[in-house]
Design an enzyme around this catalytic site. Structure first.
Site, short mmCIF file in Angstrom:
data_model
loop_
_atom_site.label_atom_id
_atom_site.label_comp_id
_atom_site.label_asym_id
_atom_site.label_seq_id
_atom_site.Cartn_x
_atom_site.Cartn_y
_atom_site.Cartn_z
N ILE A 218 -6.08 -8.77 -1.72
CA ILE A 218 -4.99 -9.68 -2.08
C ILE A 218 -5.42 -11.13 -1.95
O ILE A 218 -5.12 -11.96 -2.82
CB ILE A 218 -3.73 -9.39 -1.23
CG1 ILE A 218 -3.23 -7.95 -1.48
CG2 ILE A 218 -2.62 -10.40 -1.56
CD1 ILE A 218 -2.90 -7.63 -2.93
N ARG B 100 -11.62 -16.49 14.06
CA ARG B 100 -10.90 -15.24 14.34
C ARG B 100 -9.46 -15.50 14.78
O ARG B 100 -8.57 -14.73 14.50
CB ARG B 100 -11.63 -14.44 15.42
CG ARG B 100 -12.94 -13.81 14.95
CD ARG B 100 -13.68 -13.16 16.10
NE ARG B 100 -14.93 -12.58 15.66
CZ ARG B 100 -15.13 -11.28 15.44
NH1 ARG B 100 -14.14 -10.43 15.62
NH2 ARG B 100 -16.31 -10.83 15.04
N SER C 229 6.43 -5.94 0.28
CA SER C 229 5.28 -5.15 -0.19
C SER C 229 5.26 -5.10 -1.71
O SER C 229 6.24 -5.44 -2.38
CB SER C 229 5.36 -3.73 0.36
OG SER C 229 6.39 -3.01 -0.30
N CYS C 230 4.14 -4.66 -2.25
CA CYS C 230 4.03 -4.52 -3.71
C CYS C 230 5.06 -3.52 -4.23
O CYS C 230 5.66 -3.72 -5.30
CB CYS C 230 2.62 -4.08 -4.10
SG CYS C 230 2.03 -2.60 -3.24
N THR C 231 5.31 -2.45 -3.46
CA THR C 231 6.26 -1.43 -3.91
C THR C 231 7.69 -1.94 -3.85
O THR C 231 8.49 -1.67 -4.75
CB THR C 231 6.09 -0.15 -3.06
OG1 THR C 231 4.73 0.30 -3.16
CG2 THR C 231 7.01 0.95 -3.56
N THR D 165 -5.96 2.48 -1.47
CA THR D 165 -6.18 1.12 -0.97
C THR D 165 -7.28 1.14 0.09
O THR D 165 -7.76 2.19 0.51
CB THR D 165 -4.90 0.52 -0.35
OG1 THR D 165 -4.50 1.32 0.76
CG2 THR D 165 -3.77 0.47 -1.38
#
Length: 337
Positions: free
Chosen positions: A14, A82, A153-155, A184
């Protein structure tokens, strides 16, 4: 009007595609990338070549030095921190940060970016406590004092616009969703350990794997009228990109499948243009690779049992379409300041 300056934390699937989307637009600018696990020369390679979306030809990418990439003539600072608190977003001029590591998804963890000088953080994943926004559905509810938000989310981005149209026009009594989802990076190339999800540890390229998803329940967060009315599950399948939602619902107001199709088509050409698509062509998953839209309704794939019980099918490029919405949400927020 000045361009909106964006930084990206996490240069994975992404993160890299959000970078591509930003570089194709003239209203925003990529100014910094942070990833402690990728060297600058490897970043160059990973950005330029992509097995699904092809070689990036819109911008030539070059390595200026260990801490700078050149996209065309535009310098982009590269950090390898980090700890999000240590990333000097302010020094790089990044007003917005896309949090795309998949690690810092709750408000407290994502808030660390603000200490580095960012003004707003958009999490490119669902969040347990950050407010979630789906462009085309509830982004108008954003208030300028919200500094950390989730793009869901994408969904959820695929399901929510479709569910909104059906609920607004016909009323949803209850529904079940199944997403047939491309594999994924969290899955295994061969069978391996996965203590929390035994099936998820099986080889991604060799199996259809039943899995859980919170995408349907999350629709209730962005559309409160549907809270408690939808739930769902997923099948992970051996394709690299593009997924498809099967939404089976009982509706309050009786309607033929033709009437439902007409309503979706009308919305796809109106308020939801560019978000919700409509097709009557005989398409398959690869036909949607690179599609900017969140959800493309497949008129030929759905069926109805009767005028109150219907199955609706909608496609989405779970990588490119979602990454496009991340940038759209950033631009919406920038206009609310």
């Amino acid at each position: 009007m000045a361009k909106v300056k964006v930084g990206i934390n996490g240069f994975g699937r992404i993160g890299r595609l959000v970078a591509r989307v930003i570089l194709q637009r003239d209203d925003c600018e990529l100014v910094a990338v942070n990833d402690p696990f990728i060297s600058t020369d490897y970043m160059t390679y990973m950005f330029k070549y992509d097995s699904v979306h092809g070689q990036c030809k819109s911008h030539e990418i070059k390595l200026k030095d260990e801490k700078t990439l050149l996209f065309g003539e535009t310098p982009v600072a590269v950090f390898g921190c980090r700890n999000p608190e240590e990333i000097p977003w302010g020094q790089a001029g990044a007003d917005f940060v896309v949090e795309s590591t998949g690690v810092f998804t709750d408000k407290d963890k994502a808030a660390a970016h603000l200490k580095g000088g960012a003004k707003k953080v958009v999490i490119s994943a669902p969040s347990k406590d950050a407010p979630m926004f789906v462009v085309g559905v509830n982004e108008h509810e954003y208030k300028s004092d919200l500094n950390i938000v989730s793009n869901a989310s994408c969904t959820t981005n695929c399901l929510a616009p479709l569910a909104k149209v059906i609920n607004d026009r016909f009323g949803i009594v209850e529904g079940l969703m199944t997403t047939v989802h491309a594999m994924t990076a969290t899955q295994k190339t061969v069978d391996g350990p996965s203590m929390k999800d035994w099936r998820g540890g099986r080889a991604a390229s060799f199996n259809i794997i039943p899995s859980s998803t919170g995408a349907a329940k999350a629709v209730g967060k962005v559309l409160p009228a549907l809270n408690g009315k939808l739930t769902g599950m997923a099948f992970r399948v051996p394709t690299c990109d593009v997924s498809v939602v099967d939404l089976t619902v009982r509706i309050e107001k009786a309607a033929s499948y033709e009437q439902i199709k007409a309503a979706i088509k009308e919305e796809s050409e109106g308020k939801l243009k560019g978000i919700l698509g409509y097709t009557e062509d005989d398409l398959v998953s690869t036909d949607f690779i690179g599609d900017n839209r969140s959800s493309i309704f497949d008129a030929k794939a759905g069926i109805s049992l009767n005028d109150n019980f219907v199955k609706l099918v909608s496609w989405y490029d779970n990588e490119w379409g979602y990454s496009t919405r991340v940038v759209d949400l950033i631009m919406h927020i920038s206009k609310c300041q």
